[in-house]
Write a protein that holds these residues in place. Structure first.
Motif, PDB file in Angstrom:
ATOM      1  N   ILE A  46       0.852  -1.194   0.000  1.00 21.54           N
ATOM      2  CA  ILE A  46       0.000   0.000   0.000  1.00 21.54           C
ATOM      3  C   ILE A  46       0.886   1.242   0.000  1.00 21.54           C
ATOM      4  O   ILE A  46       1.956   1.254   0.621  1.00 21.54           O
ATOM      5  N   PHE A  47       0.469   2.274  -0.697  1.00 21.86           N
ATOM      6  CA  PHE A  47       1.199   3.551  -0.662  1.00 21.86           C
ATOM      7  C   PHE A  47       0.275   4.670  -1.109  1.00 21.86           C
ATOM      8  O   PHE A  47      -0.776   4.439  -1.707  1.00 21.86           O
ATOM      9  N   GLY A  66       3.656   1.579   2.878  1.00 17.47           N
ATOM     10  CA  GLY A  66       3.585   0.666   4.007  1.00 17.47           C
ATOM     11  C   GLY A  66       3.745  -0.766   3.559  1.00 17.47           C
ATOM     12  O   GLY A  66       3.418  -1.130   2.417  1.00 17.47           O
ATOM     13  N   THR A  67       4.241  -1.607   4.456  1.00 17.42           N
ATOM     14  CA  THR A  67       4.439  -3.026   4.166  1.00 17.42           C
ATOM     15  C   THR A  67       3.661  -3.864   5.175  1.00 17.42           C
ATOM     16  O   THR A  67       3.195  -3.353   6.203  1.00 17.42           O
ATOM     17  N   VAL A  68       3.559  -5.176   4.886  1.00 15.97           N
ATOM     18  CA  VAL A  68       2.831  -6.069   5.787  1.00 15.97           C
ATOM     19  C   VAL A  68       3.579  -6.253   7.101  1.00 15.97           C
ATOM     20  O   VAL A  68       3.003  -6.755   8.084  1.00 15.97           O
ATOM     21  N   ALA A  69       4.848  -5.874   7.150  1.00 16.08           N
ATOM     22  CA  ALA A  69       5.623  -5.950   8.390  1.00 16.08           C
ATOM     23  C   ALA A  69       5.477  -4.681   9.231  1.00 16.08           C
ATOM     24  O   ALA A  69       6.263  -4.461  10.156  1.00 16.08           O
ATOM     25  N   ASN A  70       4.478  -3.874   8.889  1.00 14.60           N
ATOM     26  CA  ASN A  70       4.191  -2.628   9.626  1.00 14.60           C
ATOM     27  C   ASN A  70       5.356  -1.644   9.587  1.00 14.60           C
ATOM     28  O   ASN A  70       5.697  -1.007  10.583  1.00 14.60           O
ATOM     29  N   LEU A 129      -0.895  -4.000   9.122  1.00 17.58           N
ATOM     30  CA  LEU A 129      -1.246  -2.848   8.294  1.00 17.58           C
ATOM     31  C   LEU A 129      -1.905  -3.331   7.008  1.00 17.58           C
ATOM     32  O   LEU A 129      -1.321  -4.099   6.240  1.00 17.58           O
ATOM     33  N   THR A 130      -3.121  -2.876   6.754  1.00 15.83           N
ATOM     34  CA  THR A 130      -3.861  -3.310   5.564  1.00 15.83           C
ATOM     35  C   THR A 130      -4.264  -2.160   4.643  1.00 15.83           C
ATOM     36  O   THR A 130      -4.568  -2.400   3.475  1.00 15.83           O
TER      37      THR A 130
END
Length: 739
Positions: free
Chosen positions: A671-672, A682-686, A714-715
Motif C-alpha cells: 500500500i502507498f 507501508g508493508t505487511v511488516a508494519n 497494516l492493511t
C-alpha cells in the motif's frame, strides 16, 4: 437651493448605504474566517489563518493617519484589557475585527495559540533591527506588538502569565522601551507615533502589574519600570553633558546640535513632546499607589527628577483654578476611575493586590478610607481632559477573562504535534513521520480494506470486510488517546467492500463490493446502484475520475473497462483491452490528474496506458515480474507502481525505461499514497517508508510502527496532504491517525 438640498440628501443616503455594505462585508469576512478556523483544524488554521491575521494586524497601524486619536460615539462601550481612559487611535478601530478573529482561534484551540504563536510573533516584530533607523513598517510593528500583547494578557491564566512573564519583559517590553526612550531613533510619524506607543506601553505595563500584584511587581518588573521612567531623564542628562541646567526642561536650547552627542535632533524633539509633565504625573501616581512610596524610590534611580516633574504638573493644574474650562469634574458620573493616592506600604493598607490568592475577585487597587492628606489633596485636583486616567479598570473583565474550555482545545499529543508543525518553515513541504498518536477510530468488525479522505480533510471514509462503509470526523479531540465513533455508517453492501472514494465533482460517495454504489455522504442514503455487468466476470478494480469529470471506471475479469456516469443509469461506454499476451486479471487502476489517461495494472506485471476519451491504448509494458499491487499517478505524466516482486517503481509515460527503482529487501510494498513529490508506503511488516518521487539522491526514511501506536497488521493507508497526517487501517478493524 431645493435642488442643492436634494443633492446633499442623496449623497448622505449613498454614504450611509456604502457604510452598511462595508459593515455587512466585514461581518461576512469575519464569520468566514471563524468558520474556516474550525473547519481546517489547529495546524492549518495557525499556518494559513493566524499567520496572515498577524501580518494584517501590522498593516492596521501602518502610516501616520492610523496614529490619530479618535472620539468614540459610545462612551459606555468597554474595551477588554484597556486600563487607561479609552483613547483609541484609528488603527485600533481598523484592527478590532482582526483581533476578534485571533481571539476566536485562541478560544477554539486554547491559550497555546497566544503564548506559542502570537507571543513569538510579537517578539519578532518588536525585536531589535540591524539599524537605528526606524521605518514605517517597524513603527507599525511596535504598535501592533504592544496592542496584541495587551489583548493576550487578559486571557492568560495566572500560572501561564507567570511562566511567560520573563519572556514578556525581555523580548517585548524592554525592546519596545529601548526604542521609545532612545534619543538616537526618530519615528517616521514623528511625535504622534511615539506618543501613541508611549500611552499603549504604559497601559500594558500597568495591566501586567495589576495582574501579578504588588509583590511580583517588585520582583519582576523593576527593570521595566526603571527603563520606562528613564525616558524622563534623557533630555536632562544630555543638558548636563552640554553644561546646561537640569531644571531647564522646557525647550531644546543648547541641544540643537544633537549630532555632537550622537543623537538625532528629531528624536530629541519627540522625547520632549512625549515625556512631558503630564506623562510623568500619569505614569508615576498609579505605580506609587501600587507598590508604595518607599519601594518606588528604590526602584527608580531618577526618582527625584520624576518627582519634581510630578510636583510641577501638580502646581500647574492647581494654578489653572477650578473654574478652568479645560478641567474635568472628578465626580463619579464622569466615568469609572481609580481614586488615586500615594501611600507608603508600611503605614498603609497591606492587602494583597493581584490575582494570586487575593481575597477580592479580580485585580484592583484598593484605596483605604483613611486616605492621607496628600491623597485628599490629589482628589481635589481636577485633571485636564488629555490626562491618562484610569477608566473601567475596576471591572474584573478589563483585567482578566477566562478562555472558554473548548472541546477542541490543544493538549497532550495534539499540542506536541501542533507545536512541531507551526515551527516548520512555510516553504518546507516534506512529510515527516514521528509516530505521534493523535486519535484512533473504532467501529469496524473486520479488516479495513480502503481509506479515503474527503476533499476538505475534515472527514474520511473507510471500507471494510464487514460489508460497511463508515464516515469519520477528523477534528481534533482529546490528548491523543481518545476513541472516535463514526458519524455515519453505510450498510447497503452485501459483500466485502474493497473500494471507497468521494466523487468530488458530485460531492457523492462511490463504493464497491462487486456492485458500484453511489450514495449521499451527508445522509448515507443510496442514490444509484450499478450491479455486476456480467456475473461470470466480476468487478476486480474501481477508480474515479478527478473533477470536473464525473465518470467512475470499473475493470472486470475479462479485461474490459466500463465507464459509468453516476448521474444516470446504465453504462456510459466501455473499452476492451485487446491483450495479445496473457496479462491476467486487472488488479488496480489510476487516472492521471488531468483525467486524460488511465493506467491499468495486471496480475502478470503488465501496465496498460489508455486514453480515456478515445479508448486508444497509448502504451503497454512489462513493469514487474509478478502481481501489481497498487498504482498511482502524479503530475508530469508520472506513474508509480508496486508489486509482489518487492519493487516500488517510478515511470514516465513517454519513457521506456523506469525513472527509478526502489527495492524493499524484506517485504513488498502493498500500500502507498502520494504526498507532493514523496511516496509514503507501508508493508505487511508494519513498516512506513518515505521515498522521493523525483530526487533519487534523497535517502529513504524507514520507520517501524511501534506496538504502542499500532496493533495488528497494516492493511490500508491514506495520506492527508495538507495536514501532513497519516491514516492507517489494520486487520482488526481499528484505524489510527498518526503524525
Amino acid at each position: 437651493d431645493q435642488e442643492g438640498g436634494v443633492g446633499k440628501e442623496e449623497e448622505e443616503e449613498e454614504d450611509l448605504s456604502e457604510g452598511k455594505e462595508q459593515k455587512i462585508l466585514l461581518d461576512t469576512a469575519c464569520k468566514t474566517v471563524r468558520w474556516l478556523a474550525a473547519k481546517l483544524g489547529p495546524t492549518l488554521s495557525s499556518r494559513y489563518i493566524v499567520r496572515n491575521l498577524l501580518r494584517l494586524l501590522v498593516s492596521c497601524y501602518f502610516g501616520p493617519e492610523k496614529h490619530q486619536f479618535v472620539l468614540l460615539g459610545d462612551e459606555n462601550e468597554t474595551d477588554v484589557g484597556n486600563i487607561y481612559e479609552r483613547r483609541p487611535v484609528l488603527g485600533d478601530l481598523i484592527a478590532k475585527p482582526v483581533l476578534e478573529c485571533l481571539m476566536h482561534v485562541a478560544m477554539l484551540y486554547g491559550e497555546a495559540v497566544l503564548t506559542y504563536q502570537c507571543l513569538t510573533y510579537i517578539a519578532y516584530v518588536v525585536g531589535p533591527s540591524n539599524t537605528w533607523r526606524l521605518n514605517s513598517r517597524k513603527e507599525a510593528g511596535l504598535l501592533t506588538g504592544v496592542v496584541l500583547m495587551q489583548k493576550i494578557i487578559v486571557y492568560l491564566s495566572d500560572s501561564t502569565l507567570m511562566d511567560v512573564l520573563p519572556k514578556i519583559n525581555q523580548e517585548v517590553l524592554l525592546p519596545v522601551l529601548e526604542v521609545l526612550t532612545s534619543p538616537n531613533t526618530s519615528f517616521p510619524s514623528r511625535a504622534q507615533a511615539r506618543t501613541v506607543l508611549c500611552v499603549k506601553t504604559l497601559s500594558l505595563i500597568v495591566l501586567v502589574s495589576l495582574r501579578i500584584g504588588q509583590e511580583m511587581v517588585t520582583q519582576h518588573m523593576s527593570e521595566t519600570l526603571r527603563r520606562f521612567f528613564q525616558g524622563f531623564s534623557v533630555l536632562s542628562g544630555l543638558k548636563e553633558q552640554m553644561g546646561g541646567s537640569e531644571d531647564s526642561r522646557v525647550g531644546l536650547a543648547g541641544l540643537s546640535d544633537g549630532d555632537e552627542l550622537g543623537c538625532d535632533p528629531a528624536a530629541l524633539e519627540e522625547l520632549e513632546v512625549v515625556f512631558n509633565l503630564e506623562m510623568a504625573y500619569s505614569a508615576y501616581v498609579p505605580f506609587n499607589c501600587l507598590i508604595g512610596d518607599s519601594v518606588i524610590k528604590k526602584v527608580l534611580w531618577n526618582h527625584d527628577h520624576v518627582w519634581k516633574l510630578v510636583s510641577l504638573y501638580q502646581e500647574t493644574v492647581s494654578a489653572a483654578g477650578p473654574e478652568s474650562p479645560h478641567l474635568l469634574s472628578p465626580e463619579p458620573h464622569q466615568g469609572k476611575r481609580f481614586a488615586l493616592c500615594v501611600r507608603d506600604t508600611v503605614g498603609g493598607d497591606d492587602r494583597v493586590t493581584g490575582t494570586f490568592g487575593s481575597v477580592t475577585v479580580g485585580n484592583r487597587i484598593e484605596i483605604p478610607q483613611h486616605a492621607t492628606a496628600w491623597g485628599h489633596h490629589l482628589a481635589k485636583v481636577k485633571p485636564c481632559p488629555n490626562m491618562l486616567s484610569f477608566a473601567g479598570s475596576q471591572e474584573e473583565s478589563s483585567l482578566k477573562q477566562e478562555l472558554p474550555r473548548s472541546a477542541r482545545m490543544l493538549c497532550g499529543n495534539w499540542l506536541a504535534y501542533w507545536q512541531y508543525e507551526i515551527g516548520l518553515s512555510q516553504h518546507d513541504t516534506r512529510f515527516y513521520f514521528h509516530q505521534i498518536r493523535l486519535q484512533h477510530f473504532t467501529g469496524h468488525l473486520a479488516t479495513v480494506k480502503c481509506l479515503s479522505a474527503l476533499s476538505g480533510e475534515d472527514f474520511f471514509l473507510s471500507a471494510s470486510r464487514d460489508k460497511t462503509v463508515r464516515l469519520w470526523s477528523l477534528y481534533n479531540y482529546g490528548d491523543g488517546t481518545r476513541e472516535m465513533e463514526p458519524r455515519l455508517t453505510y450498510s447497503e453492501h452485501r459483500k466485502s467492500v474493497f473500494y471507497v472514494h468521494q466523487a468530488e465533482a458530485l460531492q457523492q460517495v462511490v463504493s464497491c463490493d462487486g456492485s458500484v454504489h453511489i450514495w449521499d455522504q451527508f445522509t448515507g442514503k443510496p442514490i444509484r446502484i450499478f450491479d455486476a455487468f456480467d456475473s461470470r466476470n466480476p468487478v476486480t478494480a474501481v477508480t474515479s475520475m478527478p473533477a470536473p469529470h464525473y465518470s467512475v471506471i470499473t475493470g472486470t475479469a475479462d479485461s474490459v473497462l466500463h465507464f459509468i456516469d453516476p448521474r444516470k443509469p446504465g453504462l456510459q461506454h466501455e473499452f476492451k483491452l485487446n491483450t495479445s499476451v496473457t496479462a491476467g486479471l486487472i488488479r488496480c487502476m489510476a487516472v492521471s490528474p488531468s483525467g486524460r489517461s488511465v493506467a491499468v495494472g495486471f496480475s502478470s506485471g503488465y501496465i496498460y496506458l489508455l486514453d480515456t476519451r478515445t479508448g486508444l491504448i497509448l502504451r503497454v509494458w512489462q513493469a514487474h515480474d509478478s502481481d501489481i499491487l497498487q498504482l498511482k499517478t502524479a503530475e508530469g505524466n508520472v506513474v508509480v507502481s508496486s508489486s509482489t516482486d518487492h519493487c516500488l517503481t517510478i515511470w514516465k509515460e513517454c519513457e521506456q525505461k523506469p525513472f527509478h527503482h526502489y527495492r524493499s529487501p524484506s517485504d513488498p510494498v502493498h500500500i502507498f499514497d502520494l504526498h507532493g513529490n514523496e511516496i509514503v508506503a507501508g508493508t505487511v511488516a508494519n513498516r512506513i517508508g518515505i521515498y522521493s518521487l523525483l530526487d533519487t539522491s534523497v535517502p529513504v526514511a524507514m520507520n517501524k510502527l511501534s506496538s504502542e501506536n499500532f496493533r495488528g497488521t497494516l492493511t490500508s493507508l491514506g495520506v492527508l496532504p495538507a495536514k501532513r497526517l497519516l491514516l492507517l487501517g489494520s486487520d482488526n478493524g481499528v484505524i489510527r491517525l498518526l503524525a
